[in-house]
Design a protein around this motif. Structure first.
Motif, PDB file in Angstrom:
ATOM      1  N   GLY B 162       0.798  -1.227   0.000  1.00 57.28           N
ATOM      2  CA  GLY B 162       0.000   0.000   0.000  1.00 57.28           C
ATOM      3  C   GLY B 162       0.826   1.270   0.000  1.00 57.28           C
ATOM      4  N   ALA B 163       2.118   1.139  -0.286  1.00 58.56           N
ATOM      5  CA  ALA B 163       2.982   2.325  -0.235  1.00 58.56           C
ATOM      6  C   ALA B 163       3.019   3.061  -1.580  1.00 58.56           C
ATOM      7  CB  ALA B 163       4.399   1.929   0.173  1.00 58.56           C
ATOM      8  N   MET B 164       2.783   2.362  -2.650  1.00 61.88           N
ATOM      9  CA  MET B 164       2.787   2.940  -4.005  1.00 61.88           C
ATOM     10  C   MET B 164       4.069   3.700  -4.327  1.00 61.88           C
ATOM     11  SD  MET B 164      -1.066   3.858  -4.841  1.00 61.88           S
ATOM     12  CE  MET B 164      -1.771   4.646  -3.432  1.00 61.88           C
ATOM     13  N   THR B 165       5.166   3.119  -3.945  1.00 63.80           N
ATOM     14  CA  THR B 165       6.460   3.749  -4.212  1.00 63.80           C
ATOM     15  C   THR B 165       6.895   3.530  -5.653  1.00 63.80           C
ATOM     16  OG1 THR B 165       7.100   3.354  -1.924  1.00 63.80           O
ATOM     17  CG2 THR B 165       8.880   3.811  -3.476  1.00 63.80           C
ATOM     18  N   TRP B 166       6.769   2.286  -6.149  1.00 65.75           N
ATOM     19  CA  TRP B 166       7.237   1.954  -7.487  1.00 65.75           C
ATOM     20  C   TRP B 166       6.216   2.269  -8.567  1.00 65.75           C
ATOM     21  CZ3 TRP B 166      12.071   1.208  -8.552  1.00 65.75           C
ATOM     22  CH2 TRP B 166      12.918   0.625  -7.604  1.00 65.75           C
ATOM     23  N   GLY B 167       6.723   2.635  -9.728  1.00 64.93           N
ATOM     24  CA  GLY B 167       5.877   2.822 -10.897  1.00 64.93           C
ATOM     25  C   GLY B 167       6.756   2.724 -12.125  1.00 64.93           C
ATOM     26  N   PHE B 168       6.148   2.929 -13.286  1.00 61.10           N
ATOM     27  CA  PHE B 168       6.919   2.934 -14.522  1.00 61.10           C
ATOM     28  C   PHE B 168       7.139   4.372 -14.979  1.00 61.10           C
ATOM     29  CE2 PHE B 168       4.836  -1.247 -14.752  1.00 61.10           C
ATOM     30  CZ  PHE B 168       5.969  -2.032 -14.868  1.00 61.10           C
ATOM     31  N   SER B 169       8.294   4.639 -15.535  1.00 62.44           N
ATOM     32  CA  SER B 169       8.548   5.956 -16.099  1.00 62.44           C
ATOM     33  C   SER B 169       8.949   5.798 -17.555  1.00 62.44           C
ATOM     34  CB  SER B 169       9.675   6.658 -15.334  1.00 62.44           C
ATOM     35  OG  SER B 169      10.903   5.986 -15.539  1.00 62.44           O
ATOM     36  N   ARG B 170       8.858   6.902 -18.300  1.00 60.71           N
ATOM     37  CA  ARG B 170       9.170   6.922 -19.729  1.00 60.71           C
ATOM     38  C   ARG B 170       8.352   5.874 -20.474  1.00 60.71           C
ATOM     39  NH1 ARG B 170      15.091   8.874 -19.453  1.00 60.71           N
ATOM     40  NH2 ARG B 170      15.212   8.087 -21.559  1.00 60.71           N
ATOM     41  N   ARG B 171       8.792   5.463 -21.648  1.00 62.34           N
ATOM     42  CA  ARG B 171       7.969   4.497 -22.371  1.00 62.34           C
ATOM     43  C   ARG B 171       8.783   3.740 -23.426  1.00 62.34           C
ATOM     44  NH1 ARG B 171       4.301   7.409 -26.806  1.00 62.34           N
ATOM     45  NH2 ARG B 171       4.570   9.500 -26.069  1.00 62.34           N
ATOM     46  N   GLY B 172       8.121   2.741 -23.977  1.00 60.83           N
ATOM     47  CA  GLY B 172       8.734   1.928 -25.017  1.00 60.83           C
ATOM     48  C   GLY B 172      10.026   1.316 -24.524  1.00 60.83           C
ATOM     49  N   VAL B 173      11.027   1.336 -25.375  1.00 60.12           N
ATOM     50  CA  VAL B 173      12.292   0.697 -25.047  1.00 60.12           C
ATOM     51  C   VAL B 173      13.020   1.459 -23.931  1.00 60.12           C
ATOM     52  CG1 VAL B 173      13.810   1.889 -26.689  1.00 60.12           C
ATOM     53  CG2 VAL B 173      14.168  -0.541 -26.211  1.00 60.12           C
ATOM     54  N   ASP B 174      12.593   2.695 -23.672  1.00 59.18           N
ATOM     55  CA  ASP B 174      13.223   3.499 -22.614  1.00 59.18           C
ATOM     56  C   ASP B 174      12.570   3.330 -21.237  1.00 59.18           C
ATOM     57  OD1 ASP B 174      14.999   4.717 -24.452  1.00 59.18           O
ATOM     58  OD2 ASP B 174      13.414   6.077 -25.084  1.00 59.18           O
ATOM     59  N   THR B 175      11.560   2.479 -21.164  1.00 63.95           N
ATOM     60  CA  THR B 175      10.830   2.348 -19.906  1.00 63.95           C
ATOM     61  C   THR B 175      11.738   1.883 -18.765  1.00 63.95           C
ATOM     62  OG1 THR B 175       8.895   1.713 -21.184  1.00 63.95           O
ATOM     63  CG2 THR B 175       8.801   1.288 -18.818  1.00 63.95           C
ATOM     64  N   LEU B 176      11.555   2.520 -17.614  1.00 65.95           N
ATOM     65  CA  LEU B 176      12.301   2.129 -16.416  1.00 65.95           C
ATOM     66  C   LEU B 176      11.344   2.132 -15.238  1.00 65.95           C
ATOM     67  CD1 LEU B 176      15.501   4.403 -16.647  1.00 65.95           C
ATOM     68  CD2 LEU B 176      15.380   1.957 -17.157  1.00 65.95           C
ATOM     69  N   VAL B 177      11.568   1.228 -14.282  1.00 67.11           N
ATOM     70  CA  VAL B 177      10.819   1.355 -13.037  1.00 67.11           C
ATOM     71  C   VAL B 177      11.419   2.533 -12.273  1.00 67.11           C
ATOM     72  CG1 VAL B 177      10.002  -1.014 -12.803  1.00 67.11           C
ATOM     73  CG2 VAL B 177      12.268  -0.410 -11.932  1.00 67.11           C
ATOM     74  N   ALA B 178      10.575   3.192 -11.486  1.00 61.67           N
ATOM     75  CA  ALA B 178      11.048   4.381 -10.775  1.00 61.67           C
ATOM     76  C   ALA B 178      10.374   4.469  -9.413  1.00 61.67           C
ATOM     77  CB  ALA B 178      10.716   5.634 -11.581  1.00 61.67           C
ATOM     78  N   THR B 179      11.063   5.107  -8.475  1.00 63.15           N
ATOM     79  CA  THR B 179      10.454   5.355  -7.171  1.00 63.15           C
ATOM     80  C   THR B 179      10.051   6.820  -7.063  1.00 63.15           C
ATOM     81  OG1 THR B 179      12.674   5.702  -6.281  1.00 63.15           O
ATOM     82  CG2 THR B 179      11.686   3.557  -5.899  1.00 63.15           C
ATOM     83  N   ASP B 180       8.890   7.036  -6.473  1.00 62.79           N
ATOM     84  CA  ASP B 180       8.347   8.385  -6.263  1.00 62.79           C
ATOM     85  C   ASP B 180       8.487   9.271  -7.496  1.00 62.79           C
ATOM     86  OD1 ASP B 180       7.593   7.547  -3.819  1.00 62.79           O
ATOM     87  OD2 ASP B 180       8.674   9.061  -2.677  1.00 62.79           O
ATOM     88  N   VAL B 181       9.183  10.383  -7.371  1.00 62.35           N
ATOM     89  CA  VAL B 181       9.232  11.307  -8.507  1.00 62.35           C
ATOM     90  C   VAL B 181      10.515  11.149  -9.309  1.00 62.35           C
ATOM     91  CG1 VAL B 181       7.631  13.004  -7.587  1.00 62.35           C
ATOM     92  CG2 VAL B 181      10.028  13.108  -6.912  1.00 62.35           C
ATOM     93  N   GLY B 182      10.993   9.905  -9.377  1.00 63.67           N
ATOM     94  CA  GLY B 182      12.194   9.642 -10.150  1.00 63.67           C
ATOM     95  C   GLY B 182      13.452  10.005  -9.376  1.00 63.67           C
ATOM     96  N   SER B 183      13.276  10.287  -8.129  1.00 68.55           N
ATOM     97  CA  SER B 183      14.405  10.650  -7.277  1.00 68.55           C
ATOM     98  C   SER B 183      15.071   9.376  -6.752  1.00 68.55           C
ATOM     99  CB  SER B 183      13.909  11.512  -6.128  1.00 68.55           C
ATOM    100  OG  SER B 183      12.595  11.119  -5.775  1.00 68.55           O
ATOM    101  N   PRO B 184      16.295   9.477  -6.212  1.00 70.51           N
ATOM    102  CA  PRO B 184      16.936   8.279  -5.682  1.00 70.51           C
ATOM    103  C   PRO B 184      16.060   7.611  -4.613  1.00 70.51           C
ATOM    104  CG  PRO B 184      18.479  10.119  -5.762  1.00 70.51           C
ATOM    105  CD  PRO B 184      17.146  10.667  -6.123  1.00 70.51           C
TER     106      PRO B 184
END
Ligand code: SF4
Ligand code: SF4
Ligand code: FES
Lengths: 155, 233
Positions: B162-184
């Motif tokens: 229930g923390a919702m920390t992880w998500g996907f950023s960017r798209r296509g071949v550049d897609t990366l998982v990311a935490t919060d606002v893309g910060s470390p």
């Protein structure tokens, strides 16, 4: 530099409406010209989504920019006709001259360089627009000259 | 109860169950990757493809397709094997899966699939993208070079923790998982440091800090153990 109160006001109509995140970001961008990265957490909080959802949407759509625009926006056509006639060399020249890549703003804040699909002026390929002005039949030298003219006029 | 046929056998299932669940309860194995018990199905990887004969041979992800009365499902065939293997090879070619130096060597679901599907070589050129790692967090590390974008971390973190920390950023071949606002990761304001994402990750992309080659062990079953103990609402 981001005015928290301004962001709050802009996003207010979308408070508690996670489904309208894109509209909220849209509003911020149309008012400020971009969506400041340090506004993401606040937008998330107000709209009612997690921070990473805001980041995901901002980085997914090319439409959103996270940095302010330069005074002049250069739109270089990357469409088929321009591509065939050497748009990549023009791009290289512009990148070198401005020291930016596509979608970036020059350090002096004067130019933002963007690639677009087609300007509808294939007869002039390779072509670019600077703000509302069209420059056609470009080659690397001509493109550099255009940039320098803008700089000279500024001074 | 619904009756259907999977891999030539009559199988009983509850309405709303997936083909994969029905197959598993009948002891029929279908390979999977992005699916994890305890998390919602996502249909992201397509490794679990099956052929539904009664839908004119349509290929569907068994983890994300509900059973239907009278349905006939092919779970194993030369065609399916080839398709699954192709998908797997593309996953390997996409990032930097160098098992010999990976923390998860020997306990990796991607590696297990390669063995199971007989992937002795990859027919596509490797892309070798130069991706970053984020080792800012005190307990965990994310190494994008080994991520297969299955989204198990994203779902574990949002659906179970229930923390919702992880998500996907960017798209296509550049897609990366990311935490919060893309910060470390260490700067995340939402992460509770529960470690569920690490347990859920099928590869060496999420790891415990201070693990070395072949030392990372994972227990993805904890996710369903947690969810099964929860009262149903
Ligand atoms: S440690 Fe827990 S809260 Fe933090 S990102 Fe992983 S699953 Fe989410
Ligand atoms: S980090 Fe692991 S769990 Fe998350 S998407 Fe990548 S491979 Fe899947
Ligand atoms: S396991 Fe079914 S699509 Fe990934």
């Amino acid at each position: 530099m981001n005015n928290t109160k301004q962001i709050a006001e802009l996003v207010e109509p979308f408070a508690g409406k996670p489904g309208e995140l894109i509209q909220a970001l849209h509003r911020v961008q149309s008012e400020l010209g971009y969506v400041p990265l340090d506004a993401q957490e606040e937008v998330a909080e107000i709209v009612g989504v997690s921070p990473v959802q805001v980041y995901g949407v901002l980085t997914f759509y090319h439409f959103f920019r996270t940095e302010p625009c330069g005074q002049h926006v250069i739109r270089l056509c990357m469409g088929t006709a321009c591509h065939v006639r050497g748009a990549d060399r023009v791009l290289q020249a512009l990148s070198d001259e401005l020291k930016v890549g596509l979608g970036e703003r020059s350090e002096d804040g004067m130019f933002t360089l963007e690639g677009v699909r087609c300007l509808g002026a294939c007869g002039l390929a390779p072509v670019m627009m600077v703000d509302d002005e069209v420059y056609g039949r470009l080659d690397p030298n001509k493109a550099r000259t255009v940039i320098r003219e803008y700089r000279d006029n500024q001074e | 109860m619904i009756t259907l046929e999977i891999a030539g056998r009559q199988v009983q299932a509850e309405p709303g169950q997936t083909i994969l669940e029905a197959a598993e309860s009948a002891g029929i194995h279908i390979p999977t990757l992005c699916n994890l018990k305890g998390l919602s199905p996502r249909g992201a990887c397509r490794i679990c493809l099956v052929e539904v004969t009664t839908w004119r041979g349509k290929l569907v992800p068994s983890c994300a397709t509900s059973v239907e009365e009278g349905m006939k499902v092919v779970a194993h065939s030369a065609r399916l094997r080839e398709l699954r293997r192709t998908i797997l090879e593309l996953l390997f070619a996409e990032r930097n899966h160098i098992c010999a130096v990976c923390v998860s060597n020997g306990s990796c679901e991607l590696q297990d699939l390669a063995c199971e599907l007989g992937m002795d070589h990859v027919r596509y050129p490797y892309r070798f993208p130069g991706l970053n790692m984020d080792a800012s967090h005190g307990k965990y590390v994310v190494d994008h070079n080994r991520c297969v974008l299955c989204g198990r971390c994203v779902r574990a973190c949002s659906e179970v923790e229930g923390a919702m920390t992880w998500g996907f950023s960017r798209r296509g071949v550049d897609t990366l998982v990311a935490t919060d606002v893309g910060s470390p990761w260490v700067d995340s304001k939402t992460c509770t440091e529960c470690g569920k994402c690490v347990e859920a990750c099928p590869t060496g992309a999420l790891l415990d800090k201070r693990t070395s080659v072949a030392e990372q062990e994972k227990d993805p079953e904890v996710l369903s153990q947690v969810t099964e103990r929860r009262p149903r609402v």
